[in-house]
Design a protein around this motif. Structure first.
Motif, PDB file in Angstrom:
ATOM      1  N   GLU A 233      36.172 -12.237  10.194  1.00 59.33           N
ATOM      2  CA  GLU A 233      36.908 -12.727  11.349  1.00 59.33           C
ATOM      3  C   GLU A 233      37.280 -11.541  12.233  1.00 59.33           C
ATOM      4  N   ARG A 235      39.350  -9.892  14.963  1.00 57.82           N
ATOM      5  CA  ARG A 235      40.633 -10.083  15.619  1.00 57.82           C
ATOM      6  C   ARG A 235      40.629  -9.338  16.941  1.00 57.82           C
ATOM      7  N   THR A 239      45.736  -9.996  19.823  1.00 52.51           N
ATOM      8  CA  THR A 239      46.376 -10.536  18.618  1.00 52.51           C
ATOM      9  C   THR A 239      47.075  -9.431  17.835  1.00 52.51           C
ATOM     10  N   TYR A 240      46.388  -8.275  17.703  1.00 52.09           N
ATOM     11  CA  TYR A 240      47.021  -7.143  17.027  1.00 52.09           C
ATOM     12  C   TYR A 240      48.309  -6.734  17.740  1.00 52.09           C
ATOM     13  N   GLY A 304      42.030  -6.201   9.526  1.00 53.24           N
ATOM     14  CA  GLY A 304      41.407  -7.492   9.837  1.00 53.24           C
ATOM     15  C   GLY A 304      41.296  -8.390   8.626  1.00 53.24           C
TER      16      GLY A 304
END
Length: 507
Positions: A233, A235, A239-240, A304
């Protein structure tokens, strides 16, 4: 036609797990004697709490890194075995040096080095069982590791006593010096650590990456679906940054609040705020690296994968968290609980306190001894009722054992609840890894085993942060209720164990 992973015989499983005997020698010597070494060198424990948090945080950092590296290693020595050996050499060296530390801070530094070295060896050994055994034998493999943990814990914890009483080696020393009985125990432990690891390295060759790929395809075909496998996935940087920003803000606000109210709060709550701050900063770094397209590295991979765990691993993480919390409560508060509640004294200089503290040593020996027996019984239970049901039963036994400390007043009868605690301990050291290895792809086994270690470390940090506050502010300075809280936590873990999803081809 894909090949199935071959079944291994008893002695093959024995040999591949034998290295854990040495690893536990290192851990048991560390746990039993570091306080004595620090005290001898003039430690003030009120100002050295960071030392006790530093060791698990070391594992928090080291294990995922070693897992990632071992997943992506293949040498003439194999995939996991180079890390077994490297960690053992470093740990053996640290065990020889540590009892000769001339000052407290050198001893503290050696503790960090020793803990990091043990973790370098330990993490790949967890993944090694998943690499080498078919699904229906992994419960046996991890139970064998529990067996060696129990045996090593009993022997290593008693080594200084054995050195003094069997070999007439002095157990006293001038002020500021470590007794010879402790020094020789560490020498023996270092040799045992390195020797046990070498035995496993020499006797257990690893499967090649090509063979592992074939075995993985066969497991998928038998499962009839890819639902148990990991799907990468990616990221986004956004989002981080979102996760990192929120976590950093929580850490800063919590730290500020604790500082403003430190008169009524426990200073160890700073640890909890620090964890939120650290996690947030790590996420922000991962976000920045993503914006720079620098994602092909172990750091971003681990960050991740932390959010891309298989569903069963996420469910098992909660089980692991609530089942380890009670043991940190026990290791921290058992002596205070038994001496005050069962022996009726809080005076460390009294003979009654000494009698109670000695009895706690017997109770600890009891649960470690039971672990050895339970490790032999657990595989038989797994065959009859399956992995997660067996784990649930053992956790319930442990939870009831912890809670019964407040119900049993005669200290002689405290041996009985420690039987349940021993079964829970053996189960915690084996069955979660057996369940986890069945839902992970071989190519990611190491890094996910390392991430799984977070859910051992985090409850330790939580216990260090909040138990002191609970005991002093909520339970009127009665430490026995820390064990009751631990028991309730373990019963919750048992209930959560039944929710863990498993592949269709695993009982």
């Amino acid at each position: 036609m894909h090949n199935n992973k071959p079944q291994l015989g008893f002695w093959q499983i024995w040999n591949m797990c034998f290295g854990f005997l040495g690893i536990q020698f290192g851990f048991a010597l560390q746990n039993a004697n570091v306080s004595r070494i620090f005290e001898t060198l003039g430690a003030d424990y009120n100002n050295l709490a960071i030392l006790w948090v530093a060791a698990p945080v070391t594992g928090l950092i080291v294990q995922p890194i070693i897992g990632y590296l071992s997943d992506n290693t293949w040498t003439r020595l194999g995939r996991r075995r180079p890390y077994f050996l490297m960690g053992a050499v470093l740990a053996c060296t640290a065990l020889f040096i540590m009892p000769h530390s001339p000052t407290l801070w050198i001893a503290a530094g050696m503790l960090w080095i020793l803990d990091a070295s043990i973790n370098i060896s330990m993490e790949p050994t967890r993944a090694f069982v998943g690499d080498m055994l078919p699904k229906n034998q992994r419960g046996t493999g991890y139970a064998m590791q529990s067996f060696f943990i129990g045996v090593a814990s009993v022997i290593a914890s008693a080594l200084p006593w054995m050195m003094a009483n069997w070999f007439d080696i002095s157990n006293t020393a001038p002020a500021g010096m470590i007794p010879d009985s402790v020094k020789f125990s560490f020498y023996f432990g270092g040799i045992a650590f390195l020797g046990a690891i070498i035995w496993t390295v020499v006797t257990t060759p690893e499967y090649s990456p090509e063979q592992q790929a074939e075995f993985e395809k066969a497991e998928l075909a038998q499962a009839g679906s890819e639902e148990v496998m990991y799907h990468s996935e990616t990221r986004s940087a956004k989002t981080y940054f979102q996760w990192g920003g929120v976590s950093t803000l929580i850490g800063l606000v919590a730290g500020g609040y604790i500082h403003q109210n430190i008169a009524t709060l426990d200073k160890n709550l700073y640890i909890l705020a620090g964890i939120f701050l650290l996690f947030g900063l790590l996420q922000l770094v991962a976000g920045w690296l993503t914006t720079q397209a620098k994602t092909n590295n172990g750091f971003v991979t681990v960050m991740g994968d932390l959010f891309a765990m298989p569903a069963a691993m996420r469910q098992l993480a909660f089980v692991q968290f609530f089942s380890w919390f009670p043991f940190f409560a026990m290791w921290t508060y058992m002596t205070a609980a038994v001496t005050s509640y069962h022996f009726g004294t809080g005076d460390p200089t009294s003979s009654l306190y000494a009698e109670g503290a000695d009895w706690v040593g017997i109770l600890f020996s009891t649960y470690n001894g039971v672990t050895v027996i339970a490790a032999l019984i657990i595989p038989l239970l797994v065959k009859r009722i399956g992995l997660k049901t067996t784990h649930m039963v053992n956790l319930v036994l442990g939870g009831l054992g912890f809670i019964s400390f407040v119900l049993i007043r005669d200290p002689d009868y405290l041996v009985l609840p420690m039987i349940g605690v021993g079964f829970a301990w053996a189960s915690i050291l084996s069955l979660p890894y057996a369940i986890l290895s069945n839902v992970l792809p071989t190519r990611k086994m190491g890094v996910f085993m390392g991430i799984f270690n977070y859910f051992i470390v985090l409850p330790q940090i939580l216990a260090a942060s909040v138990l002191g506050f609970l005991v002093s502010k909520i339970f009127d300075n009665q430490p026995v209720f820390a064990l009751v809280v631990g028991g309730a936590s373990m019963l919750l873990a048992g209930a959560l164990a039944l929710r863990v999803q498993q592949p269709k081809d695993v009982a």
